[in-house]
Design a protein around this motif. Structure first.
Motif, PDB file in Angstrom:
ATOM      1  N   ARG A 193       2.491 -10.872  -3.016  1.00 52.50           N
ATOM      2  CA  ARG A 193       1.625 -11.505  -2.014  1.00 52.50           C
ATOM      3  C   ARG A 193       1.408 -10.589  -0.816  1.00 52.50           C
ATOM      4  O   ARG A 193       0.303 -10.516  -0.262  1.00 52.50           O
ATOM      5  CB  ARG A 193       2.213 -12.839  -1.563  1.00 52.50           C
ATOM      6  N   ASN A 194       2.450  -9.879  -0.403  1.00 55.94           N
ATOM      7  CA  ASN A 194       2.308  -8.961   0.724  1.00 55.94           C
ATOM      8  C   ASN A 194       1.318  -7.841   0.387  1.00 55.94           C
ATOM      9  O   ASN A 194       0.524  -7.420   1.240  1.00 55.94           O
ATOM     10  CB  ASN A 194       3.664  -8.370   1.097  1.00 55.94           C
ATOM     11  N   ALA A 195       1.375  -7.364  -0.851  1.00 50.64           N
ATOM     12  CA  ALA A 195       0.425  -6.329  -1.276  1.00 50.64           C
ATOM     13  C   ALA A 195      -0.995  -6.892  -1.340  1.00 50.64           C
ATOM     14  O   ALA A 195      -1.961  -6.222  -0.956  1.00 50.64           O
ATOM     15  CB  ALA A 195       0.840  -5.766  -2.632  1.00 50.64           C
ATOM     16  N   GLU A 196      -1.122  -8.126  -1.821  1.00 44.76           N
ATOM     17  CA  GLU A 196      -2.445  -8.760  -1.866  1.00 44.76           C
ATOM     18  C   GLU A 196      -3.056  -8.881  -0.470  1.00 44.76           C
ATOM     19  O   GLU A 196      -4.268  -8.666  -0.287  1.00 44.76           O
ATOM     20  CB  GLU A 196      -2.336 -10.146  -2.502  1.00 44.76           C
ATOM     21  N   LYS A 197      -2.226  -9.225   0.508  1.00 41.63           N
ATOM     22  CA  LYS A 197      -2.722  -9.371   1.876  1.00 41.63           C
ATOM     23  C   LYS A 197      -3.285  -8.050   2.392  1.00 41.63           C
ATOM     24  O   LYS A 197      -4.303  -8.020   3.093  1.00 41.63           O
ATOM     25  CB  LYS A 197      -1.596  -9.859   2.786  1.00 41.63           C
ATOM     26  N   VAL A 198      -2.622  -6.950   2.052  1.00 34.78           N
ATOM     27  CA  VAL A 198      -3.088  -5.633   2.472  1.00 34.78           C
ATOM     28  C   VAL A 198      -4.460  -5.346   1.860  1.00 34.78           C
ATOM     29  O   VAL A 198      -5.370  -4.839   2.527  1.00 34.78           O
ATOM     30  CB  VAL A 198      -2.069  -4.546   2.061  1.00 34.78           C
ATOM     31  N   VAL A 199      -4.616  -5.670   0.577  1.00 35.71           N
ATOM     32  CA  VAL A 199      -5.887  -5.435  -0.112  1.00 35.71           C
ATOM     33  C   VAL A 199      -6.988  -6.301   0.482  1.00 35.71           C
ATOM     34  O   VAL A 199      -8.098  -5.826   0.755  1.00 35.71           O
ATOM     35  CB  VAL A 199      -5.737  -5.710  -1.623  1.00 35.71           C
ATOM     36  N   HIS A 200      -6.703  -7.569   0.700  1.00 37.92           N
ATOM     37  CA  HIS A 200      -7.707  -8.468   1.272  1.00 37.92           C
ATOM     38  C   HIS A 200      -8.118  -8.030   2.675  1.00 37.92           C
ATOM     39  O   HIS A 200      -9.299  -8.099   3.034  1.00 37.92           O
ATOM     40  CB  HIS A 200      -7.156  -9.897   1.310  1.00 37.92           C
ATOM     41  N   ALA A 201      -7.159  -7.581   3.457  1.00 36.77           N
ATOM     42  CA  ALA A 201      -7.467  -7.156   4.820  1.00 36.77           C
ATOM     43  C   ALA A 201      -8.436  -5.979   4.835  1.00 36.77           C
ATOM     44  O   ALA A 201      -9.229  -5.829   5.768  1.00 36.77           O
ATOM     45  CB  ALA A 201      -6.178  -6.788   5.558  1.00 36.77           C
ATOM     46  N   ALA A 202      -8.374  -5.145   3.795  1.00 35.69           N
ATOM     47  CA  ALA A 202      -9.258  -3.982   3.707  1.00 35.69           C
ATOM     48  C   ALA A 202     -10.583  -4.303   3.016  1.00 35.69           C
ATOM     49  O   ALA A 202     -11.469  -3.454   2.957  1.00 35.69           O
ATOM     50  CB  ALA A 202      -8.551  -2.846   2.964  1.00 35.69           C
TER      51      ALA A 202
END
Length: 273
Positions: A193-202
């Motif tokens: 989930r933390n990695a997904e948040k990084v992707v979504h933020a970009a």
């Protein structure tokens, strides 16, 4: 998936596109060794220059190689660069038409914001002592090599696609899940989930894959190996073939990451016991 009435989001539009076009990728493109006319020799990674049809695959393992085969078939003028931790598999990657790069080379020698299309398909590292933030940091590093939408001249869409897992969902009683279902609080799910948040933020796209399998890999291979399986014999699991996952990744890469914060569940829709 948007729940708002009378409005179709860009994510919903892409979901419809994926459902409509996925069948066009079957049967899958077979692996083949490319001759000299299609060989990709990387003399120096520092010489990499932007190319509209080039693809960077971070985590060029089994899934990454299948995505590369489809991409090369559809974009013969494009180059595929595969990132690995070590050079152990580099000979095999070259034979498949992929220019291999170690993670160290990537970080030291490749210019930032040079790739219009990036696939991150490397799994998180497991084991005691693993930094819980290391995976999200690795995704953040990969994002620095992506040319953000609107930053590259010419036609076409830019795309950053991250392959996550359907294991992020909290559901464990056989219920149906979709992109909006509650998420698990387990440590493994939190890492993803933390990695997904990084992707979504970009502005990237997340694909939550069900359990991957082919003839030799997957849950069935594990069950045959251990012989006796603990658990409810009527319990069901969701699976998706490596080839179907690769096809979904290609569709996401070609559609582009312009819809913000898009997440898609990728499964074959046929749960098995």
């Amino acid at each position: 998936r948007s729940r708002r009435p009378h409005r179709r989001s860009s994510c919903a539009t892409m979901a419809s596109f994926v459902a409509t076009v996925l069948v066009a990728f079957w049967p899958p493109v077979p692996f083949r060794k490319h001759g000299a006319s299609h060989s990709i020799a990387l003399a120096a990674v520092s010489d990499i220059a932007p190319g509209r049809d080039d693809l960077l695959i971070v985590g060029a393992g089994e899934l990454g190689k299948r995505v590369a085969a489809l991409w090369i078939d559809k974009h013969p003028r494009g180059r595929v660069f595969g990132v690995t931790l070590t050079d152990t598999s580099h000979a095999d990657l070259r034979a498949a038409g992929i220019s291999p790069i170690t993670q160290g080379q990537l970080m030291r020698e490749v210019p930032r914001q040079v790739f219009r299309h990036v696939l991150f398909s490397a799994p998180p590292r497991r084991g005691a002592g693993t930094d819980p933030n290391a995976y999200a940091s690795a995704v953040s590093d990969a994002l620095t090599f992506w040319t953000l939408p609107g930053k590259m001249e010419g036609d076409g869409r830019n795309s950053f696609v991250f392959t996550s897992s359907a294991s992020v969902y909290a559901e464990d009683a056989g219920g149906i899940v979709n992109e909006d279902s509650p998420l698990s609080n387990s440590s493994g799910a939190e890492t993803l989930r933390n990695a997904e948040k990084v992707v979504h933020a970009a502005g990237g796209t997340v694909l939550r894959l069900a359990g991957l399998y082919d003839l030799r890999r997957g849950a069935h291979a594990y069950w045959l190996k251990v012989g006796s399986v603990m658990g409810n014999p009527n319990g069901k699991i969701n699976l998706v073939h490596y080839d179907d996952s690769a096809s979904a990744a290609i569709l996401a890469l070609e559609y582009g990451s312009s819809p913000p914060k898009c997440t898609f569940v990728i499964s074959d829709g046929e749960p098995v016991t």
